[in-house]
Design a protein around this motif. Structure first.
Motif, PDB file in Angstrom:
ATOM      1  N   MET A 142       0.825  -1.204   0.000  1.00  0.00           N
ATOM      2  CA  MET A 142       0.000   0.000   0.000  1.00  0.00           C
ATOM      3  C   MET A 142       0.863   1.258   0.000  1.00  0.00           C
ATOM      4  SD  MET A 142      -1.495   2.594   2.034  1.00  0.00           S
ATOM      5  CE  MET A 142      -0.906   2.041   3.583  1.00  0.00           C
ATOM      6  N   ALA A 143       1.784   1.357   0.934  1.00  0.00           N
ATOM      7  CA  ALA A 143       2.629   2.553   1.028  1.00  0.00           C
ATOM      8  C   ALA A 143       3.555   2.660  -0.180  1.00  0.00           C
ATOM      9  CB  ALA A 143       3.437   2.525   2.326  1.00  0.00           C
ATOM     10  N   GLY A 144       4.003   1.521  -0.681  1.00  0.00           N
ATOM     11  CA  GLY A 144       4.832   1.540  -1.889  1.00  0.00           C
ATOM     12  C   GLY A 144       4.055   2.082  -3.078  1.00  0.00           C
ATOM     13  N   SER A 145       2.799   1.691  -3.193  1.00  0.00           N
ATOM     14  CA  SER A 145       1.943   2.200  -4.278  1.00  0.00           C
ATOM     15  C   SER A 145       1.724   3.707  -4.141  1.00  0.00           C
ATOM     16  CB  SER A 145       0.594   1.484  -4.279  1.00  0.00           C
ATOM     17  OG  SER A 145       0.759   0.119  -4.538  1.00  0.00           O
ATOM     18  N   VAL A 146       1.470   4.150  -2.913  1.00  0.00           N
ATOM     19  CA  VAL A 146       1.281   5.582  -2.671  1.00  0.00           C
ATOM     20  C   VAL A 146       2.565   6.338  -3.022  1.00  0.00           C
ATOM     21  CG1 VAL A 146       0.916   7.335  -0.880  1.00  0.00           C
ATOM     22  CG2 VAL A 146      -0.506   5.262  -0.920  1.00  0.00           C
ATOM     23  N   SER A 147       3.694   5.809  -2.621  1.00  0.00           N
ATOM     24  CA  SER A 147       4.981   6.450  -2.905  1.00  0.00           C
ATOM     25  C   SER A 147       5.244   6.551  -4.407  1.00  0.00           C
ATOM     26  CB  SER A 147       6.109   5.666  -2.225  1.00  0.00           C
ATOM     27  OG  SER A 147       7.357   6.260  -2.481  1.00  0.00           O
ATOM     28  N   ILE A 148       4.985   5.475  -5.122  1.00  0.00           N
ATOM     29  CA  ILE A 148       5.165   5.478  -6.587  1.00  0.00           C
ATOM     30  C   ILE A 148       4.208   6.479  -7.226  1.00  0.00           C
ATOM     31  CG2 ILE A 148       4.843   4.101  -8.688  1.00  0.00           C
ATOM     32  CD1 ILE A 148       5.894   1.677  -7.018  1.00  0.00           C
ATOM     33  N   HIS A 149       2.964   6.493  -6.756  1.00  0.00           N
ATOM     34  CA  HIS A 149       1.973   7.428  -7.290  1.00  0.00           C
ATOM     35  C   HIS A 149       2.424   8.876  -7.066  1.00  0.00           C
ATOM     36  CE1 HIS A 149      -1.904   9.026  -8.486  1.00  0.00           C
ATOM     37  NE2 HIS A 149      -1.966   9.688  -7.331  1.00  0.00           N
ATOM     38  N   GLN A 150       2.951   9.163  -5.887  1.00  0.00           N
ATOM     39  CA  GLN A 150       3.416  10.517  -5.580  1.00  0.00           C
ATOM     40  C   GLN A 150       4.583  10.916  -6.482  1.00  0.00           C
ATOM     41  OE1 GLN A 150       4.206  10.461  -1.359  1.00  0.00           O
ATOM     42  NE2 GLN A 150       2.090  11.024  -0.851  1.00  0.00           N
ATOM     43  N   LYS A 151       5.487   9.982  -6.732  1.00  0.00           N
ATOM     44  CA  LYS A 151       6.646  10.283  -7.595  1.00  0.00           C
ATOM     45  C   LYS A 151       6.217  10.514  -9.036  1.00  0.00           C
ATOM     46  CE  LYS A 151       9.985   8.137  -4.657  1.00  0.00           C
ATOM     47  NZ  LYS A 151      10.861   7.078  -4.320  1.00  0.00           N
ATOM     48  N   ILE A 152       5.260   9.726  -9.503  1.00  0.00           N
ATOM     49  CA  ILE A 152       4.747   9.908 -10.868  1.00  0.00           C
ATOM     50  C   ILE A 152       4.040  11.254 -10.979  1.00  0.00           C
ATOM     51  CG2 ILE A 152       3.027   9.066 -12.525  1.00  0.00           C
ATOM     52  CD1 ILE A 152       3.736   6.213 -11.582  1.00  0.00           C
ATOM     53  N   LYS A 153       3.292  11.589  -9.960  1.00  0.00           N
ATOM     54  CA  LYS A 153       2.550  12.851  -9.939  1.00  0.00           C
ATOM     55  C   LYS A 153       3.505  14.052  -9.976  1.00  0.00           C
ATOM     56  CE  LYS A 153      -1.381  14.735  -7.407  1.00  0.00           C
ATOM     57  NZ  LYS A 153      -2.195  14.601  -6.214  1.00  0.00           N
ATOM     58  N   LYS A 154       4.635  13.947  -9.271  1.00  0.00           N
ATOM     59  CA  LYS A 154       5.633  15.029  -9.241  1.00  0.00           C
ATOM     60  C   LYS A 154       6.296  15.226 -10.608  1.00  0.00           C
ATOM     61  CE  LYS A 154       7.069  14.992  -4.424  1.00  0.00           C
ATOM     62  NZ  LYS A 154       8.173  14.699  -3.507  1.00  0.00           N
ATOM     63  N   THR A 155       6.580  14.090 -11.287  1.00  0.00           N
ATOM     64  CA  THR A 155       7.290  14.174 -12.573  1.00  0.00           C
ATOM     65  C   THR A 155       6.347  14.445 -13.741  1.00  0.00           C
ATOM     66  OG1 THR A 155       7.160  11.784 -12.915  1.00  0.00           O
ATOM     67  CG2 THR A 155       9.136  12.645 -11.815  1.00  0.00           C
ATOM     68  N   GLY A 156       5.077  14.200 -13.549  1.00  0.00           N
ATOM     69  CA  GLY A 156       4.139  14.327 -14.665  1.00  0.00           C
ATOM     70  C   GLY A 156       3.356  15.551 -14.570  1.00  0.00           C
TER      71      GLY A 156
END
Length: 156
Positions: A142-156
């Motif tokens: 769960m936290a890994g998914s949230v972390s990946i989502h946050q990183k994608i959101k920052k770069t996109g």
């Protein structure tokens, strides 16, 4: 360990070593041990002992791995996800300790000292370990998914 424990999966013990982990009383533990004694030429009691001794090494790795991942993820968050991750990181180490005690109980049984108390304690330790370890894995996913989502959101 799957290889050393392969012969422990029999018609009477389809889950292999897990059957002994989840035996709640002396009767169930005796049935598991008896099933392993009655199998052809394979020394399944010895295989179960080897499998259990190998688990002492495995538990060091999985508990440390879960601790590290939970801690790393927790440190990348604040608030609830941080607190939960730090709690479950410590829990992963507790799961390793519980697994150590569970293995000791299984070895007592495998060496012929079968009792209701030992079987029940081993069962409780096992269930508690599985709950904690599963919770840590769930947090990582769960936290890994949230972390990946946050990183994608920052770069996109």
């Amino acid at each position: 360990m799957a290889k050393t424990g392969a012969t422990l999966k029999t018609p009477a013990t389809p889950k292999g070593i897990l059957e002994l982990e989840f035996a709640r009383n002396a009767g169930q533990a005796s049935a598991v041990v008896g099933a392993w004694k009655g199998i052809g030429t394979a020394d399944n009691i010895q295989a179960a002992k080897i499998n259990t001794w190998l688990d002492f090494v495995f538990l060091l790795f999985y508990s440390t791995f879960l601790y590290t991942l939970c801690r790393l993820l927790a440190d990348s968050f604040s608030g609830f996800l941080c607190i939960t991750g730090r709690f479950l990181a410590k829990g992963a180490l507790v799961a390793g300790l519980l697994d150590t005690l569970e293995n000791a109980g299984m070895l007592v049984t495998l060496y012929g000292h079968i009792s209701d108390d030992c079987a029940l304690l081993t069962y409780i330790l096992s269930i508690t370990k599985w709950i904690i370890a599963s919770s840590a894995v769930g947090y990582i996913l769960m936290a890994g998914s949230v972390s990946i989502h946050q990183k994608i959101k920052k770069t996109g």
